[in-house]
Design a protein around this motif. Structure first.
Motif, PDB file in Angstrom:
ATOM      1  N   LYS A  77     -31.040 -88.279 -55.589  1.00 31.02           N
ATOM      2  CA  LYS A  77     -31.072 -87.899 -54.180  1.00 31.02           C
ATOM      3  C   LYS A  77     -30.744 -89.123 -53.351  1.00 31.02           C
ATOM      4  N   VAL A  78     -30.289 -88.897 -52.131  1.00 36.27           N
ATOM      5  CA  VAL A  78     -29.878 -89.974 -51.231  1.00 36.27           C
ATOM      6  C   VAL A  78     -31.029 -90.294 -50.278  1.00 36.27           C
ATOM      7  N   ASN A  79     -31.308 -91.576 -50.109  1.00 30.24           N
ATOM      8  CA  ASN A  79     -32.328 -92.051 -49.178  1.00 30.24           C
ATOM      9  C   ASN A  79     -31.705 -93.046 -48.206  1.00 30.24           C
ATOM     10  N   VAL A  80     -32.257 -93.111 -46.997  1.00 32.87           N
ATOM     11  CA  VAL A  80     -31.811 -94.068 -45.982  1.00 32.87           C
ATOM     12  C   VAL A  80     -33.059 -94.675 -45.349  1.00 32.87           C
ATOM     13  N   TYR A  81     -33.098 -96.004 -45.293  1.00 33.65           N
ATOM     14  CA  TYR A  81     -34.234 -96.726 -44.724  1.00 33.65           C
ATOM     15  C   TYR A  81     -33.745 -97.693 -43.652  1.00 33.65           C
ATOM     16  N   THR A  82     -34.621 -98.028 -42.733  1.00 37.01           N
ATOM     17  CA  THR A  82     -34.377 -99.108 -41.782  1.00 37.01           C
ATOM     18  C   THR A  82     -34.631-100.422 -42.510  1.00 37.01           C
ATOM     19  N   MET A  83     -33.779-101.418 -42.280  1.00 34.22           N
ATOM     20  CA  MET A  83     -33.977-102.725 -42.905  1.00 34.22           C
ATOM     21  C   MET A  83     -34.911-103.572 -42.049  1.00 34.22           C
ATOM     22  N   GLY A  84     -35.814-104.259 -42.729  1.00 37.89           N
ATOM     23  CA  GLY A  84     -36.648-105.254 -42.077  1.00 37.89           C
ATOM     24  C   GLY A  84     -35.945-106.600 -42.151  1.00 37.89           C
ATOM     25  N   ASP A  85     -36.713-107.678 -42.089  1.00 37.75           N
ATOM     26  CA  ASP A  85     -36.115-109.014 -42.171  1.00 37.75           C
ATOM     27  C   ASP A  85     -35.390-109.240 -43.494  1.00 37.75           C
ATOM     28  N   LYS A  86     -36.030-108.844 -44.596  1.00 40.10           N
ATOM     29  CA  LYS A  86     -35.420-109.091 -45.904  1.00 40.10           C
ATOM     30  C   LYS A  86     -35.354-107.854 -46.788  1.00 40.10           C
ATOM     31  N   LEU A  87     -36.234-106.895 -46.566  1.00 34.45           N
ATOM     32  CA  LEU A  87     -36.312-105.714 -47.423  1.00 34.45           C
ATOM     33  C   LEU A  87     -36.411-104.449 -46.572  1.00 34.45           C
ATOM     34  N   PRO A  88     -36.153-103.289 -47.179  1.00 38.83           N
ATOM     35  CA  PRO A  88     -36.297-102.037 -46.431  1.00 38.83           C
ATOM     36  C   PRO A  88     -37.730-101.860 -45.961  1.00 38.83           C
ATOM     37  N   GLN A  89     -37.883-101.169 -44.834  1.00 44.29           N
ATOM     38  CA  GLN A  89     -39.228-100.941 -44.309  1.00 44.29           C
ATOM     39  C   GLN A  89     -39.345 -99.497 -43.828  1.00 44.29           C
ATOM     40  N   GLY A  90     -40.552 -99.004 -43.816  1.00 42.64           N
ATOM     41  CA  GLY A  90     -40.812 -97.673 -43.280  1.00 42.64           C
ATOM     42  C   GLY A  90     -40.435 -96.553 -44.228  1.00 42.64           C
ATOM     43  N   ASP A  91     -40.514 -95.355 -43.682  1.00 45.70           N
ATOM     44  CA  ASP A  91     -40.262 -94.144 -44.456  1.00 45.70           C
ATOM     45  C   ASP A  91     -38.783 -93.833 -44.530  1.00 45.70           C
ATOM     46  N   ASN A  92     -38.448 -92.965 -45.460  1.00 45.72           N
ATOM     47  CA  ASN A  92     -37.092 -92.470 -45.623  1.00 45.72           C
ATOM     48  C   ASN A  92     -36.669 -91.758 -44.337  1.00 45.72           C
ATOM     49  N   LEU A  93     -35.506 -92.098 -43.793  1.00 44.83           N
ATOM     50  CA  LEU A  93     -35.006 -91.467 -42.573  1.00 44.83           C
ATOM     51  C   LEU A  93     -34.387 -90.097 -42.835  1.00 44.83           C
ATOM     52  N   VAL A  94     -34.157 -89.766 -44.105  1.00 46.12           N
ATOM     53  CA  VAL A  94     -33.599 -88.466 -44.472  1.00 46.12           C
ATOM     54  C   VAL A  94     -34.758 -87.483 -44.584  1.00 46.12           C
ATOM     55  N   LYS A  95     -34.739 -86.455 -43.755  1.00 44.82           N
ATOM     56  CA  LYS A  95     -35.855 -85.506 -43.701  1.00 44.82           C
ATOM     57  C   LYS A  95     -35.717 -84.357 -44.692  1.00 44.82           C
ATOM     58  N   GLU A  96     -34.494 -84.016 -45.095  1.00 42.95           N
ATOM     59  CA  GLU A  96     -34.274 -82.993 -46.111  1.00 42.95           C
ATOM     60  C   GLU A  96     -33.753 -83.685 -47.364  1.00 42.95           C
ATOM     61  N   GLU A  97     -34.054 -83.125 -48.518  1.00 48.12           N
ATOM     62  CA  GLU A  97     -33.593 -83.731 -49.762  1.00 48.12           C
ATOM     63  C   GLU A  97     -32.093 -83.501 -49.932  1.00 48.12           C
TER      64      GLU A  97
END
Length: 187
Positions: A77-97
């Motif tokens: 499945k495809v996931n999209v995250y917001t990037m932090g300073d060095k690593l991804p942060q927060g929840d998956n921005l994709v709401k449907e699988e």
């Protein structure tokens, strides 16, 4: 008066065309170079950081090249995250699988085929993003002893990965998988 109306019509037409402008973000598409390989573990993820720009864009299509030299089809499945300073942060921005699969070898008696181009249509999901993001694929099953090779390039931002669902993100700094996404600028 006709000239004025013609100018207004042209301006409106050009302005509407500019709204549908697309571009590709991420790494250059390559085939034939697989230096990044990852174990196929349920919940494991592989992705790259992309710059979507300061203005909002909609993700339309994810593409990448991969070698699946095994006899198993690999669901992801495809996931999209917001990037932090060095690593991804927060929840998956994709709401449907958003599911896809990497096909298995077609004919066991023929030579192994390598370097499939995988393409996933993201447009039905209306994923709006801006700024630095991480786009990844997450394996939906475990295939013991098998790994998957992604086409990649040198010195292009690196590859981010998680070995499993409960592990931390890590980065391979020098070699970046060839993930790229077609995006459309939003109004």
């Amino acid at each position: 008066m006709k000239l004025l109306l013609s100018c207004v019509f042209c301006f409106i037409s050009l302005n509407s065309l500019a709204q549908d402008k697309t571009k590709t973000i991420g790494n250059k598409s390559r085939s034939g170079t697989t230096n990044n390989s990852f174990n196929i573990v349920q919940g494991g993820q592989v992705g790259i950081k992309m710059n979507a720009g300061r203005k909002p864009v909609e993700l339309l299509k994810l593409t990448f090249h991969v070698d699946n030299l095994g006899k198993d089809t690999i669901p992801f499945k495809v996931n999209v995250y917001t990037m932090g300073d060095k690593l991804p942060q927060g929840d998956n921005l994709v709401k449907e699988e958003i599911k896809g699969s990497i096909a298995r070898e077609k004919d066991p008696d023929s030579p192994l085929t390598s370097n499939q181009l995988i393409s996933v249509d993201l447009s039905p999901y209306k994923i709006g993003v801006k700024g630095e993001i991480l786009v990844s694929v997450e394996f939906l099953s475990t295939i013991p002893g098998k790994n998957l090779g992604f086409s990649c390039g040198l010195l292009n931002g690196g590859t981010y990965y998680k070995k499993g669902p409960d592990t931390e993100w890590k980065k391979i700094p020098v070699v970046g998988a060839d993930f790229n996404v077609l995006v459309k600028k939003l109004k």
